[in-house]
Design an enzyme around this catalytic site. Structure first.
Site, PDB file in Angstrom:
ATOM      1  CB  SER A 143      82.651  10.294  17.827  1.00 17.04           C
ATOM      2  OG  SER A 143      84.366   9.247  17.992  1.00 17.04           O
ATOM      3  CE1 TYR A 157      81.895   9.946  22.789  1.00 20.58           C
ATOM      4  CE2 TYR A 157      82.842   8.356  21.101  1.00 20.58           C
ATOM      5  CZ  TYR A 157      82.477   9.436  22.386  1.00 20.58           C
ATOM      6  OH  TYR A 157      83.224  10.061  21.737  1.00 20.58           O
TER       7      TYR A 157
HETATM    8  P1  NAP Z   1      87.570  15.366  27.700  1.00 19.49           P
HETATM    9  O1  NAP Z   1      88.664  15.502  27.447  1.00 19.49           O
HETATM   10  O2  NAP Z   1      86.851  14.960  28.216  1.00 19.49           O
HETATM   11  O3  NAP Z   1      86.646  16.995  27.913  1.00 19.49           O
HETATM   12  C1  NAP Z   1      85.243  17.517  28.287  1.00 19.49           C
HETATM   13  C2  NAP Z   1      85.046  18.314  28.345  1.00 19.49           C
HETATM   14  O4  NAP Z   1      83.546  18.670  28.220  1.00 19.49           O
HETATM   15  C3  NAP Z   1      85.315  19.102  29.487  1.00 19.49           C
HETATM   16  O5  NAP Z   1      86.145  20.490  29.127  1.00 19.49           O
HETATM   17  C4  NAP Z   1      83.711  18.921  30.557  1.00 19.49           C
HETATM   18  O6  NAP Z   1      84.121  20.616  31.745  1.00 19.49           O
HETATM   19  C5  NAP Z   1      83.181  19.157  29.745  1.00 19.49           C
HETATM   20  N1  NAP Z   1      81.739  19.077  29.245  1.00 19.49           N
HETATM   21  C6  NAP Z   1      81.278  16.913  30.195  1.00 19.49           C
HETATM   22  N2  NAP Z   1      79.714  17.768  30.182  1.00 19.49           N
HETATM   23  C7  NAP Z   1      79.384  18.486  30.509  1.00 19.49           C
HETATM   24  C8  NAP Z   1      78.021  19.508  30.464  1.00 19.49           C
HETATM   25  N3  NAP Z   1      77.485  18.561  30.708  1.00 19.49           N
HETATM   26  N4  NAP Z   1      78.320  20.692  30.818  1.00 19.49           N
HETATM   27  C9  NAP Z   1      79.598  21.565  30.485  1.00 19.49           C
HETATM   28  N5  NAP Z   1      80.781  20.774  29.995  1.00 19.49           N
HETATM   29  C10 NAP Z   1      80.305  19.974  30.078  1.00 19.49           C
HETATM   30  O7  NAP Z   1      87.134  15.634  26.199  1.00 19.49           O
HETATM   31  P2  NAP Z   1      87.813  15.465  24.561  1.00 19.49           P
HETATM   32  O8  NAP Z   1      88.707  14.102  24.629  1.00 19.49           O
HETATM   33  O9  NAP Z   1      88.502  16.362  24.543  1.00 19.49           O
HETATM   34  O10 NAP Z   1      86.475  15.564  23.290  1.00 19.49           O
HETATM   35  C11 NAP Z   1      85.446  16.518  22.866  1.00 19.49           C
HETATM   36  C12 NAP Z   1      84.742  16.712  22.169  1.00 19.49           C
HETATM   37  O11 NAP Z   1      85.166  15.545  21.409  1.00 19.49           O
HETATM   38  C13 NAP Z   1      83.039  15.169  23.375  1.00 19.49           C
HETATM   39  O12 NAP Z   1      81.919  15.861  22.412  1.00 19.49           O
HETATM   40  C14 NAP Z   1      84.200  13.645  23.152  1.00 19.49           C
HETATM   41  O13 NAP Z   1      82.863  12.994  22.188  1.00 19.49           O
HETATM   42  C15 NAP Z   1      84.687  14.064  21.088  1.00 19.49           C
HETATM   43  N6  NAP Z   1      85.500  12.975  20.418  1.00 19.49           N
HETATM   44  C16 NAP Z   1      86.832  13.265  21.213  1.00 19.49           C
HETATM   45  C17 NAP Z   1      87.769  12.340  20.768  1.00 19.49           C
HETATM   46  C18 NAP Z   1      88.721  11.757  21.325  1.00 19.49           C
HETATM   47  O14 NAP Z   1      89.602  10.832  20.657  1.00 19.49           O
HETATM   48  N7  NAP Z   1      89.525  11.857  22.972  1.00 19.49           N
HETATM   49  C19 NAP Z   1      86.909  11.895  19.411  1.00 19.49           C
HETATM   50  C20 NAP Z   1      85.897  11.543  19.306  1.00 19.49           C
HETATM   51  C21 NAP Z   1      85.032  12.363  19.591  1.00 19.49           C
HETATM   52  P3  NAP Z   1      84.786  19.901  32.669  1.00 19.49           P
HETATM   53  O15 NAP Z   1      85.975  19.516  32.739  1.00 19.49           O
HETATM   54  O16 NAP Z   1      84.700  21.171  33.849  1.00 19.49           O
HETATM   55  O17 NAP Z   1      84.028  18.749  33.035  1.00 19.49           O
END
Ligand code: NAP
Length: 248
Positions: A143, A157
């Site tokens: 991130s 985080y």
């Molecule tokens: P999101 O929409 O909140 O989705 C998170 C996903 O992770 C969901 O499918 C959730 O499953 C799953 N998950 C969470 N804990 C888990 C566990 N213990 N075991 C298995 N699955 C788990 O997140 P996102 O924004 O797409 O982010 C994806 C990645 O990108 C993350 O690592 C985040 O830190 C990184 N990131 C995101 C952003 C941003 O702005 N969105 C920026 C930088 C980095 P369920 O739905 O079944 O709970």
């Protein structure tokens, strides 16, 4: 060779977008999820309706036994593994560090860092030429927080994503002799549901004014970088972090 991608946390957001794009590029895709069974099956349905191959597997990637099950089921479904995307991650309510309890900080590191280590260990056993595999690629989700530090919001985080950067550098070098490339993608502010967990669902709109490209990013834009790292187009790239941050 058959291309098989396992994506942790692929029921929504960046993981779901990556699953759909990977399937359209010929990967058989394992869609892992923790609790959102309906969304995970929706991703699988979408892929199958577009002629692709996918399965949904429930596993909490913070639990070693679940992780073993996840990889076993992937092999059962598709017969091999060529790419792991360590995407599952969480953040929690915005606050200063002295307000955070240690249970929260353990949750953050369990979900964002230790899960990545557990999954990587299983992937190595399947992909490494050292153990009879054909090599492969691992892509970690870092991130922009690892560079900016997320002061006043979630330094825990940000620190967990700093650990992902360091793991990526070390593992890329360690596994180069195993035929495995390891890279990371470092997204900026991306429109997904993760920001609601921080208590600010519209955070991307607020911070987008500080982004040189003057907007938040989409999950599909992050997925394209992940797919490049998963492909032979990036064959000379390892231990690297790609920024998808709109210039920030
Ligand atoms: P999101 O929409 O909140 O989705 C998170 C996903 O992770 C969901 O499918 C959730 O499953 C799953 N998950 C969470 N804990 C888990 C566990 N213990 N075991 C298995 N699955 C788990 O997140 P996102 O924004 O797409 O982010 C994806 C990645 O990108 C993350 O690592 C985040 O830190 C990184 N990131 C995101 C952003 C941003 O702005 N969105 C920026 C930088 C980095 P369920 O739905 O079944 O709970």
């Amino acid at each position: 060779m058959k291309k098989v991608m396992l994506i942790t946390g692929a029921s929504r957001g960046i993981g779901a977008a990556t699953a759909k794009l990977a399937a359209s590029r010929g990967f058989s895709v394992c869609v892992n999820y923790k609790s959102n069974v309906e969304s995970a099956h929706e991703v699988v349905r979408f892929i199958q309706e577009h002629g692709g191959s996918a399965c949904a597997i429930q596993a909490d990637v913070t639990i070693a036994q679940d992780v073993k099950f996840l990889f076993q089921e992937t092999i059962k479904a598709f017969g091999g593994l060529t790419c792991l995307v360590n995407n599952a991650g969480i953040l929690e309510t915005q606050m200063r560090i002295e307000q955070m309890d240690m249970e929260r900080i353990h949750r953050i590191f369990n979900n964002n860092v230790f899960s990545t280590i557990l999954c990587t260990q299983e992937a190595i056993k399947l992909m490494s030429t050292r153990y009879g595999g054909s090599g492969g690629s691992i892509i970690n989700l870092s991130s922009i927080a690892s560079r900016l530090g997320s002061p006043g919001e979630y330094v825990d985080y940000a620190a967990s994503k700093g650990a992902i950067d360091t793991l990526t550098i070390g593992l890329g070098k360690e596994l180069s002799v195993d035929g495995i490339r390891v890279n990371a993608v470092r997204p900026g502010a991306i429109y997904t549901e993760i920001h609601a967990s921080g208590g600010e669902p519209n955070r991307v709109d607020r911070v987008s004014t500080f982004v040189p490209l003057k907007r938040g990013g989409t999950a599909q834009e992050v997925a394209k970088a992940i797919l490049w790292l998963a492909s032979d187009e990036s064959s000379y790239t390892t231990s690297s972090v790609i920024e998808v941050t709109g210039g920030n």
